[in-house]
Design a protein around this motif. Structure first.
Motif, short mmCIF file in Angstrom:
data_model
loop_
_atom_site.label_atom_id
_atom_site.label_comp_id
_atom_site.label_asym_id
_atom_site.label_seq_id
_atom_site.Cartn_x
_atom_site.Cartn_y
_atom_site.Cartn_z
N THR A 97 0.98 -1.20 -0.10
CA THR A 97 0.06 -0.18 0.05
C THR A 97 0.87 1.17 0.07
N TRP A 99 2.70 2.45 -2.18
CA TRP A 99 2.53 3.22 -3.43
C TRP A 99 1.51 4.39 -3.38
N GLU A 100 0.29 4.03 -2.67
CA GLU A 100 -0.76 5.12 -2.62
C GLU A 100 -0.45 5.94 -1.63
N ALA A 105 0.55 9.84 -6.10
CA ALA A 105 -0.54 8.63 -6.17
C ALA A 105 -1.76 9.66 -6.42
N PRO A 108 -8.08 8.84 -4.57
CA PRO A 108 -9.12 7.90 -4.97
C PRO A 108 -10.58 8.21 -5.22
N LYS A 119 -6.27 -4.16 -9.31
CA LYS A 119 -5.47 -3.19 -9.40
C LYS A 119 -4.65 -3.19 -10.76
N SER A 207 -2.04 -5.54 -3.00
CA SER A 207 -1.79 -4.36 -1.87
C SER A 207 -1.46 -5.08 -0.46
#
Length: 612
Positions: A97, A99-100, A105, A108, A119, A207
Motif C-alpha cells: 500500500t 505506493w498509494e 499517487a 481515490p 489494481k 496491496s
C-alpha cells in the motif's frame, strides 16, 4: 426516511428483476419438481497452457527484455515448483500500500464499489475455445494477489472484427495475504458459463503482499461440447413471482397516497419534506448502477438521481466490461459538472468509438480537471485531439500503458498547458513530443516516463525539466536506458523541490562520477528514491543520503554490491521516517544482517528476496 427510500429502491429492483417470462419460470419449476435429469454428453477435457499474452496493465520488466515481464506467462512453467524471485516469471509493477501513500499517487474516486479490488490485469489467449471446467495459476512467489478470473466470448485469434463481446466472471474473491511466500498452484472453483472461451483475464490486487507476486503459467481446462447440468436447480418459486402484474408494486406506496386511493400518487408523503441537500447526501452513498436503477423508481428520485451534483466524480473503471457508447450517451446529460473521470481499462475491442467518446467529452470536458485513461486501447490521435480541445482546464492525465497510441498523437498534450500530473508509463512517446510538452506545460508537478523506450536522449529531457519545470515534485524514469551523470546532475540542480525520484534500472548512471552524492545534497526534501539494480551504489552514497535527506521514507538499492551493514545502520538512525528499504540481491547484506537491523528498527520494512 431511510425506510421510505428503501421502499422506492425495492420497487426499482423488482421491476428490473422481471426479465424472464412466465412460461420460462413455469417450465423451470416443472423440471425441478419432476426431478428430470439431463443426459450428460461424453466429452474429453482439454488441458492447455496460454498461447499468447494479449494485454496487461503493467509489469516490472523492460519492453526490450523477457526478465520479469508479463510475456513469461505464456507457455509451460519455467520455475514451478520452485519458489522465490526468478527473472523468468511474470511480475507486476507494484505491491503493498505504500505506493498509494506517495505524493504522486492520485486521489481515490468516490462511489467505487466495495467489491471492486482489481489494481492490475493480464489477458491471455489459448489455442482452442472450450467451456471452462478449471483454471490453474502457478504462483511462485508471494501468492494471494489474484482477485478475479474472467472469460471472454471473443476469439482473439479470429480475423473477424469483435461483435457482441461478453465477459463472464468465472471466480472472484478478496485480496489475501498468504502466510508463506512459497509457490502454490491456485485453482479456485469456477462458475460454468454458456459460451466457449479461449481468452482469460486475471485481475490482481497486491496491496496486502509484503513483496512482488510472481506468476509462472496458467492452465485452462475445459470441454469442447457444452456441458449440461446433471440437475437443473432453481430456488422455490412463489406464485406471485409468476404474475406479470405490477399491482403489488403500486400497493407498497399505499399509505402515502392521497385522494380517492387510485394508483396514481399525487404526493410522496413525508419524503417531500426532507431538505434537498439531505436527499442528495443519502444518494451519494450509492454506487453508480444503484443510482441509475433508483432513478427509475419515481419522478422525485429521478430528479435527484440525475442531478449533475451527483456526478462531479465518476469512475467507470469497475464497469469496463459493460461500458459502451450507449452507456456514455445515457450518462452524458448528467455530467455537465464532471470534474474527475476514470475511464481506465474501458472501451477495448470496439466497445467505445471515437464518435461516442467525442460526444461525451464535448459535454463534460469544460469542467474536467482529472482524466484517468490507463490501458484504453480505443484511443487514437483523434481522441487525444478531442481531449486537448474540450478540456482546457485539465490538470491530471493518465495514459499509462496506452501502448497502441501512435507517437505523433502525444503532440496534442502540449496544448493542455495547465497540466500538473502526467503519466505516460509504457507509451510510445518520442523525444520531440515530450520536449514540446515540457516547453508548454510548465506547471507540471508529477511526471511519469517509466519504460518510455522511444525517447532517444534522456539527458536532453532532464535539461528541459531543470529549465522549465522547477516545481516538479515527483519524476519516474524507471528503465530509461540513456540518462547519464551529466543529465542527472543538471536535473537535481534545477528541480530542487523533488520529493520522489525513480532511477530504477538506469544502467548508464555510475556512482564513481559522484552523481548520487550530488543528488542527495541537492534534494533535502527527498522522500522516495529508487536506485534499483544499480550495481555501483556504495557506502559513500548511503552515508550522504543519511546526512542530507532526513525525510527519506522509501529507498530501493536492490542489487548493489558495495553497501555494507554499517552504512545502512547509519541511514536507519538518521532517517526516522524511513518505512521501506529494499536490499534484495545486495551481496554484502545477508539474512542475518536483515534480521539484526529489523530488530533494531522494527518500524522499517526491510526487504530481502530469495530463491530456492
Amino acid at each position: 426516511m431511510l425506510t421510505l427510500l428503501s421502499m422506492f429502491y425495492y420497487i426499482c429492483l423488482r421491476r428490473r428483476s422481471r426479465s424472464g417470462t412466465r412460461g420460462e419460470a413455469l417450465t423451470s419449476r416443472r423440471a425441478v419438481e419432476s426431478g428430470q435429469r439431463a443426459v450428460l454428453p461424453v466429452s474429453v477435457e482439454v488441458e492447455q497452457y496460454a498461447k499468447e499474452v494479449l494485454d496487461f496493465s503493467s509489469h516490472y520488466g523492460s519492453e526490450n527484455s523477457m526478465s520479469y515481464t508479463m510475456w513469461n506467462l505464456a507457455g509451460v512453467p519455467n520455475v514451478y515448483p520452485s519458489s522465490g524471485d526468478f527473472t523468468q516469471t511474470a511480475v507486476f509493477r507494484t505491491y503493498g500500500t505504500w505506493w498509494e501513500q506517495c505524493a504522486s499517487a492520485p486521489l481515490p474516486f468516490r462511489r467505487t464499489p466495495k467489491g471492486f479490488y482489481s489494481k492490475d490485469y493480464i489477458e491471455l489467449g489459448f489455442e482452442e475455445p472450450v467451456y471452462p471446467t478449471a483454471v490453474e495459476v502457478f504462483e511462485t512467489y508471494y501468492p494471494g494477489a489474484i482477485v478475479q478470473i474472467l472469460a471472454c466470448s471473443h476469439n482473439p485469434f479470429t480475423q473477424n472484427p469483435p461483435t457482441d463481446v461478453r465477459w463472464e466472471v468465472l471466480w472472484s474473491g478478496e485480496p489475501t495475504k498468504v502466510l508463506t511466500p512459497q509457490a502454490r498452484q491456485f485453482s479456485p472453483k469456477i462458475k460454468h458459463i454458456g459460451f466457449p472461451t479461449n481468452l482469460l483475464r486475471l485481475e490482481v490486487n497486491s496491496s496486502l503482499l509484503d513483496y512482488y507476486t510472481e506468476l509462472d503459467a496458467v492452465i485452462l481446462r475445459g470441454v469442447k461440447e457444452r456441458p449440461m447440468l446433471a440437475l437443473y436447480k432453481m430456488p422455490i418459486i412463489d406464485i406471485s413471482d409468476l404474475s406479470d402484474s405490477e399491482e403489488e408494486l403500486s400497493d407498497v406506496g399505499g399509505p402515502f397516497r392521497q385522494g380517492d386511493g387510485k394508483h396514481q400518487r399525487t404526493g410522496n408523503g413525508y419524503f417531500d419534506k426532507l431538505p434537498y441537500e439531505l436527499i442528495q447526501l443519502i444518494l451519494s452513498h450509492l454506487t453508480l448502477p444503484d443510482l441509475c436503477r433508483l432513478a427509475q423508481s419515481c419522478k422525485l428520485l429521478h430528479q435527484h438521481c440525475c442531478d449533475p451534483l451527483q456526478y462531479t466524480q465518476l469512475s467507470l473503471q469497475p464497469y469496463w466490461a459493460r461500458l459502451s457508447d450507449a452507456s456514455l450517451g445515457h450518462l452524458q446529460s448528467r455530467c455537465t459538472l464532471l470534474q474527475r473521470l476514470n475511464l481506465s481499462w474501458t472501451g477495448n475491442r470496439g466497445a467505445l468509438t471515437l464518435t461516442g467518446f467525442s460526444s461525451f467529452m464535448k459535454a463534460c470536458g469544460p469542467s474536467l480537471v482529472c482524466l484517468e485513461m490507463s490501458c484504453c486501447h480505443f484511443l487514437n490521435e483523434a481522441c487525444l485531439e478531442v481531449i486537448s480541445q474540450t478540456c482546457p482546464g485539465l490538470q491530471e492525465l493518465n495514459l499509462s500503458s496506452c501502448d497502441r497510441l501512435p507517437p505523433q498523437a502525444f503532440m496534442h498534450i502540449s496544448k493542455l498547458t495547465r497540466l500538473r500530473r502526467l503519466v505516460l508509463y509504457r507509451t510510445k512517446i518520442e523525444q520531440t513530443a515530450i520536449l514540446s510538452i515540457l516547453t508548454f506545460c510548465i506547471e507540471l508537478r508529477h511526471l511519469n516516463l517509466g519504460s518510455c523506450v522511444r525517447i532517444e536522449d534522456y539527458d536532453v529531457v532532464a535539461s528541459m525539466l531543470a529549465t522549465r519545470c522547477r516545481s516538479l515534485c515527483s519524476l519516474d524514469l524507471w528503465r530509461c536506458r540513456n540518462l547519464t551523470d551529466r543529465g542527472l546532475t543538471e536535473l537535481v540542480s534545477g528541480c530542487r523541490m523533488l520529493e520522489e525520484l525513480d532511477l530504477g534500472w538506469c544502467p548508464t548512471l555510475q556512482s564513481s562520477t559522484g552523481c548520487f552524492q550530488h543528488l542527495a545534497r541537492s534534494l533535502p526534501r527527498l522522500r522516495k528514491l529508487f536506485l534499483t539494480a544499480n550495481r555501483t551504489v556504495c557506502d559513500s552514497d548511503i552515508e550522504e543520503l543519511a546526512a542530507s535527506c532526513p525525510c527519506l521514507r522509501h529507498l530501493d538499492i536492490l542489487g548493489t554490491r558495495s553497501v555494507s551493514a554499517a552504512s545502512l545502520k547509519k541511514l536507519l538512525q538518521s532517517c526516522p521516517q524511513l518505512v521501506l528499504l529494499d536490499v534484495s540481491f545486495c551481496s554484502q547484506i545477508d539474512m542475518r544482517i536483515v534480521q539484526e537491523l529489523s530488530g533494531l528498527f522494527p518500524n522499517v520494512a526491510i526487504k530481502k528476496s530469495f530463491t530456492q
